[in-house]
Design a protein around this motif. Sequence first.
Motif, PDB file in Angstrom:
ATOM      1  N   ALA A 447     -60.811  -7.730 -27.423  1.00 16.19           N
ATOM      2  CA  ALA A 447     -60.165  -9.190 -27.939  1.00 16.19           C
ATOM      3  C   ALA A 447     -59.426  -9.021 -29.380  1.00 16.19           C
ATOM      4  O   ALA A 447     -58.699  -9.434 -30.047  1.00 16.19           O
ATOM      5  CB  ALA A 447     -60.029 -10.587 -27.161  1.00 16.19           C
ATOM      6  N   LEU A 448     -61.086  -9.273 -30.415  1.00 16.03           N
ATOM      7  CA  LEU A 448     -60.972  -9.398 -31.162  1.00 16.03           C
ATOM      8  C   LEU A 448     -60.224  -8.470 -32.231  1.00 16.03           C
ATOM      9  O   LEU A 448     -59.564  -8.927 -33.167  1.00 16.03           O
ATOM     10  CB  LEU A 448     -62.062  -9.489 -32.065  1.00 16.03           C
ATOM     11  CG  LEU A 448     -63.486 -11.347 -31.477  1.00 16.03           C
ATOM     12  CD1 LEU A 448     -64.765 -10.773 -31.898  1.00 16.03           C
ATOM     13  CD2 LEU A 448     -62.491 -11.664 -31.661  1.00 16.03           C
ATOM     14  N   ASP A 449     -60.732  -7.290 -31.597  1.00 13.91           N
ATOM     15  CA  ASP A 449     -59.668  -5.575 -32.199  1.00 13.91           C
ATOM     16  C   ASP A 449     -58.032  -6.580 -32.246  1.00 13.91           C
ATOM     17  O   ASP A 449     -57.329  -6.168 -33.024  1.00 13.91           O
ATOM     18  CB  ASP A 449     -59.750  -4.546 -31.778  1.00 13.91           C
ATOM     19  CG  ASP A 449     -59.496  -3.542 -32.342  1.00 13.91           C
ATOM     20  OD1 ASP A 449     -59.430  -3.123 -33.416  1.00 13.91           O
ATOM     21  OD2 ASP A 449     -59.309  -2.481 -31.562  1.00 13.91           O
ATOM     22  N   ALA A 450     -57.385  -6.874 -30.911  1.00 16.74           N
ATOM     23  CA  ALA A 450     -56.059  -6.955 -30.766  1.00 16.74           C
ATOM     24  C   ALA A 450     -55.512  -8.147 -31.816  1.00 16.74           C
ATOM     25  O   ALA A 450     -55.339  -8.363 -31.818  1.00 16.74           O
ATOM     26  CB  ALA A 450     -55.847  -7.072 -29.460  1.00 16.74           C
ATOM     27  N   SER A 451     -56.440  -9.303 -32.001  1.00 19.41           N
ATOM     28  CA  SER A 451     -56.361 -10.528 -32.804  1.00 19.41           C
ATOM     29  C   SER A 451     -55.891  -9.927 -34.472  1.00 19.41           C
ATOM     30  O   SER A 451     -55.490 -10.240 -34.931  1.00 19.41           O
ATOM     31  CB  SER A 451     -57.568 -11.375 -32.634  1.00 19.41           C
ATOM     32  OG  SER A 451     -56.980 -12.637 -33.554  1.00 19.41           O
ATOM     33  N   ASP A 452     -57.039  -8.761 -33.820  1.00 17.94           N
ATOM     34  CA  ASP A 452     -57.221  -8.830 -35.724  1.00 17.94           C
ATOM     35  C   ASP A 452     -55.260  -8.016 -36.871  1.00 17.94           C
ATOM     36  O   ASP A 452     -54.678  -8.225 -37.245  1.00 17.94           O
ATOM     37  CB  ASP A 452     -58.327  -8.227 -36.557  1.00 17.94           C
ATOM     38  CG  ASP A 452     -59.568  -8.582 -36.245  1.00 17.94           C
ATOM     39  OD1 ASP A 452     -59.413  -9.895 -36.635  1.00 17.94           O
ATOM     40  OD2 ASP A 452     -60.331  -7.945 -36.267  1.00 17.94           O
ATOM     41  N   ILE A 453     -55.177  -7.290 -35.366  1.00 16.76           N
ATOM     42  CA  ILE A 453     -53.835  -6.648 -35.292  1.00 16.76           C
ATOM     43  C   ILE A 453     -52.999  -7.311 -35.676  1.00 16.76           C
ATOM     44  O   ILE A 453     -51.890  -7.495 -36.495  1.00 16.76           O
ATOM     45  CB  ILE A 453     -53.545  -4.928 -34.152  1.00 16.76           C
ATOM     46  CG1 ILE A 453     -55.142  -4.397 -34.677  1.00 16.76           C
ATOM     47  CG2 ILE A 453     -52.793  -4.616 -34.675  1.00 16.76           C
ATOM     48  CD1 ILE A 453     -55.837  -2.956 -33.599  1.00 16.76           C
ATOM     49  N   ILE A 454     -52.879  -8.451 -33.975  1.00 18.80           N
ATOM     50  CA  ILE A 454     -51.760  -9.438 -34.544  1.00 18.80           C
ATOM     51  C   ILE A 454     -51.953  -9.831 -35.566  1.00 18.80           C
ATOM     52  O   ILE A 454     -50.362 -10.782 -36.181  1.00 18.80           O
ATOM     53  CB  ILE A 454     -51.742  -9.759 -33.139  1.00 18.80           C
ATOM     54  CG1 ILE A 454     -51.355  -8.903 -32.294  1.00 18.80           C
ATOM     55  CG2 ILE A 454     -50.620 -11.369 -32.915  1.00 18.80           C
ATOM     56  CD1 ILE A 454     -52.280  -9.307 -30.643  1.00 18.80           C
ATOM     57  N   ALA A 456     -52.499  -9.270 -38.810  1.00 18.55           N
ATOM     58  CA  ALA A 456     -52.213  -8.557 -39.579  1.00 18.55           C
ATOM     59  C   ALA A 456     -50.812  -8.761 -40.086  1.00 18.55           C
ATOM     60  O   ALA A 456     -49.891  -8.044 -40.528  1.00 18.55           O
ATOM     61  CB  ALA A 456     -52.608  -7.651 -40.122  1.00 18.55           C
ATOM     62  N   GLN A 457     -49.908  -8.405 -38.512  1.00 15.60           N
ATOM     63  CA  GLN A 457     -48.545  -8.207 -38.073  1.00 15.60           C
ATOM     64  C   GLN A 457     -48.272  -9.870 -38.483  1.00 15.60           C
ATOM     65  O   GLN A 457     -46.578  -9.512 -38.667  1.00 15.60           O
ATOM     66  CB  GLN A 457     -48.094  -8.222 -37.445  1.00 15.60           C
ATOM     67  CG  GLN A 457     -48.991  -6.770 -36.850  1.00 15.60           C
ATOM     68  CD  GLN A 457     -47.640  -5.662 -37.210  1.00 15.60           C
ATOM     69  OE1 GLN A 457     -46.957  -5.724 -37.816  1.00 15.60           O
ATOM     70  NE2 GLN A 457     -48.350  -4.705 -37.966  1.00 15.60           N
ATOM     71  N   GLY A 458     -48.380 -10.826 -38.667  1.00 18.59           N
ATOM     72  CA  GLY A 458     -47.849 -12.326 -39.659  1.00 18.59           C
ATOM     73  C   GLY A 458     -47.741 -13.058 -38.121  1.00 18.59           C
ATOM     74  O   GLY A 458     -47.302 -14.093 -38.571  1.00 18.59           O
ATOM     75  N   ALA A 459     -48.488 -13.118 -36.907  1.00 22.56           N
ATOM     76  CA  ALA A 459     -48.966 -14.088 -36.366  1.00 22.56           C
ATOM     77  C   ALA A 459     -49.018 -15.511 -37.247  1.00 22.56           C
ATOM     78  O   ALA A 459     -50.900 -15.065 -37.559  1.00 22.56           O
ATOM     79  CB  ALA A 459     -49.574 -13.709 -35.563  1.00 22.56           C
ATOM     80  N   SER A 460     -49.124 -16.442 -36.533  1.00 27.34           N
ATOM     81  CA  SER A 460     -49.586 -17.487 -37.280  1.00 27.34           C
ATOM     82  C   SER A 460     -50.671 -18.026 -36.718  1.00 27.34           C
ATOM     83  O   SER A 460     -52.130 -18.587 -37.420  1.00 27.34           O
ATOM     84  CB  SER A 460     -48.737 -18.547 -37.049  1.00 27.34           C
ATOM     85  OG  SER A 460     -48.220 -19.074 -36.272  1.00 27.34           O
ATOM     86  N   ALA A 461     -51.369 -17.988 -35.273  1.00 26.21           N
ATOM     87  CA  ALA A 461     -52.146 -17.569 -34.730  1.00 26.21           C
ATOM     88  C   ALA A 461     -52.365 -16.897 -33.446  1.00 26.21           C
ATOM     89  O   ALA A 461     -51.415 -16.505 -33.351  1.00 26.21           O
ATOM     90  CB  ALA A 461     -52.229 -19.730 -33.922  1.00 26.21           C
ATOM     91  N   VAL A 462     -53.711 -16.810 -32.841  1.00 26.38           N
ATOM     92  CA  VAL A 462     -54.186 -16.332 -31.995  1.00 26.38           C
ATOM     93  C   VAL A 462     -55.023 -16.512 -31.100  1.00 26.38           C
ATOM     94  O   VAL A 462     -55.739 -16.753 -30.904  1.00 26.38           O
ATOM     95  CB  VAL A 462     -54.695 -15.034 -31.936  1.00 26.38           C
ATOM     96  CG1 VAL A 462     -54.609 -13.484 -30.828  1.00 26.38           C
ATOM     97  CG2 VAL A 462     -53.612 -13.957 -33.297  1.00 26.38           C
ATOM     98  N   LYS A 463     -54.373 -16.976 -29.415  1.00 24.20           N
ATOM     99  CA  LYS A 463     -55.201 -17.370 -28.590  1.00 24.20           C
ATOM    100  C   LYS A 463     -55.434 -16.491 -27.622  1.00 24.20           C
ATOM    101  O   LYS A 463     -55.059 -15.905 -27.204  1.00 24.20           O
ATOM    102  CB  LYS A 463     -54.671 -18.659 -27.854  1.00 24.20           C
ATOM    103  CG  LYS A 463     -54.269 -19.740 -28.829  1.00 24.20           C
ATOM    104  CD  LYS A 463     -54.659 -20.862 -29.152  1.00 24.20           C
ATOM    105  CE  LYS A 463     -54.024 -21.772 -30.281  1.00 24.20           C
ATOM    106  NZ  LYS A 463     -55.364 -22.870 -30.604  1.00 24.20           N
ATOM    107  N   LEU A 464     -57.472 -16.398 -27.513  1.00 25.84           N
ATOM    108  CA  LEU A 464     -57.708 -15.329 -26.339  1.00 25.84           C
ATOM    109  C   LEU A 464     -57.580 -16.171 -25.683  1.00 25.84           C
ATOM    110  O   LEU A 464     -58.300 -17.791 -25.032  1.00 25.84           O
ATOM    111  CB  LEU A 464     -58.892 -14.885 -27.359  1.00 25.84           C
ATOM    112  CG  LEU A 464     -58.904 -14.065 -28.704  1.00 25.84           C
ATOM    113  CD1 LEU A 464     -60.211 -14.491 -28.970  1.00 25.84           C
ATOM    114  CD2 LEU A 464     -58.063 -13.472 -28.522  1.00 25.84           C
ATOM    115  N   ALA A 465     -57.327 -15.459 -24.311  1.00 21.64           N
ATOM    116  CA  ALA A 465     -58.538 -15.638 -22.725  1.00 21.64           C
ATOM    117  C   ALA A 465     -58.457 -14.450 -22.066  1.00 21.64           C
ATOM    118  O   ALA A 465     -58.368 -13.327 -21.881  1.00 21.64           O
ATOM    119  CB  ALA A 465     -56.854 -16.272 -21.882  1.00 21.64           C
TER     120      ALA A 465
END
Length: 551
Positions: A447-454, A456-465
Amino acid sequence: MFSYELERKVETEIREEERDSRALHDRLMVRLSAGSDLIDSFEVIADELSQIVASDGVAVFSEGRYTARGSAPTAEEFKRLARFLNTAPTGTIFATNSLIENYPDAEAIGDRVAGLIAVPISRTPRDYIVFFRHEIARSVRWAGNPEKPVEVGPNGTRLTPRKSFEAWTEMVRHTAAPWSESELRAAEALRISLIEIVLKLTDEANADRKAAAEKQELLIAELNHRVRNILNLIQGLVSQSKAGTTSIETYTKVLDGRIQSLARAHDQLTRQAWAPSALRELIGVEVNAFLNGQKDRLAISGDAPMLAPEAFSTMALVVHELVTNSAKYGALTDRSGRVSIDLEIAGDGALLIKWREQGGPPVQAPTRRGFGSTIIDRTVPFELNGKVETRFKLAGFEADIMIPSKFVSEGTHAEVESPDAEVAVDTKGRGALSGTVLVLEDNMVVALDASDIITAQGASAVKLASSVADALEIIANEEIALAVLDINLGDQTSLPVAQKLDAMKIPFVLATGYGDVESILTEYPKAPVVQKPFNSESLPREIYKALAMVE
């Protein structure tokens, strides 16, 4: 003389009963030992039992299942009766010709059952074979009223002759014909036979469970061994890939490529159920990313070899390094170069691979030996006991590889179909990814790896569940622009979340570590799928596919 003849006749009958009981025992043993249980074999067994004990009905209650024939209670009625039978002493049959004297609820079944013999065939839970007899109303003639109270005579409470010897007649109800001694002996012999059969089947079941447990332990040990080998391999790749890299970006890209190569090889192996897999397909998948739609730049000729799993994983890394080096320094660096690969299964069964590059820039032998070159030159000899010879010719790089016959088999000869070219990630004109992105994943590291990739693509926030409930709560409280959903969350799937997002017209990407998910995806709304392990190229590619689907 009469006593002698009577005793001999009784002994003859007993021997005949014992012979019949042994014959029944043998027939039951053959039938039940073949895998049939009492319920499944009831119709045939009922015919056998009726020859031993005369009855109006017979029933079997085994492992909570009930079946009956003739005059017998229903399943619900018998379950109540079974609770009464369970109070009887264990290790013996229970017989009565007047059930109502022992079981008050017998009146409810009195129209069908008045007497029974219950033969217990287990201890816990109590299972039974039961013989039933219906009521026989009979008239009993007494010399006087048997219930007449004692009368006090002139001499007190002493016995005196009755005043009248008139007969007293009484109608007896809820009574069946008595069970004979021979029938009781037959029922007891049946109990012993069935207990023996049950014990035999129990021993066999225990042996099967023990064998299954040993097999499971072996599989767990093998899985543990393979996981450790993979972890050691990844650890080696992480350590050795640092050689020759000048930046974190370069190192990450090199390591990503090698891990993705192993992942693709394992996907192919799992699709083949860990059986020998086609080398042609492996080469096609690896080279495809560098062909840019020009299939004529790759020519594979010769045989169609299949490699054993242990050799296939090794060759996945070797082929990856050959392709990567060709893309960096050799024929695949520009559109004019070509790679030809000849595959030949020799007379002794060994596989000969000839890799030839042409049309690329002039080739020079490297001044230093990197990890990629080490993989090409030393992995096959070290792990497979094969041979590798490389030549850095000016016209193009060449490699000759020999894989021993024990890892090689011949498959069907078919043209290699290159997979569809991957869609390039193009963020130009899109303003890059924006807004809040939901990541539903039960593994924190992934999940953290996906959050970093997303991010880097410009997302303002990433919510993990990590669960469906958490994800649905985030969707209800946040404005979600996109979601990445792991298909398998351990004890649940992400299907409810996917359906909710689809109803709200929110794009999403499905992530999975399974090689074949076609059967799972039939339940999901249509969405792009990214294979694990994903990286900074594969995940964004599928993200922009998802965004394009709702535009």
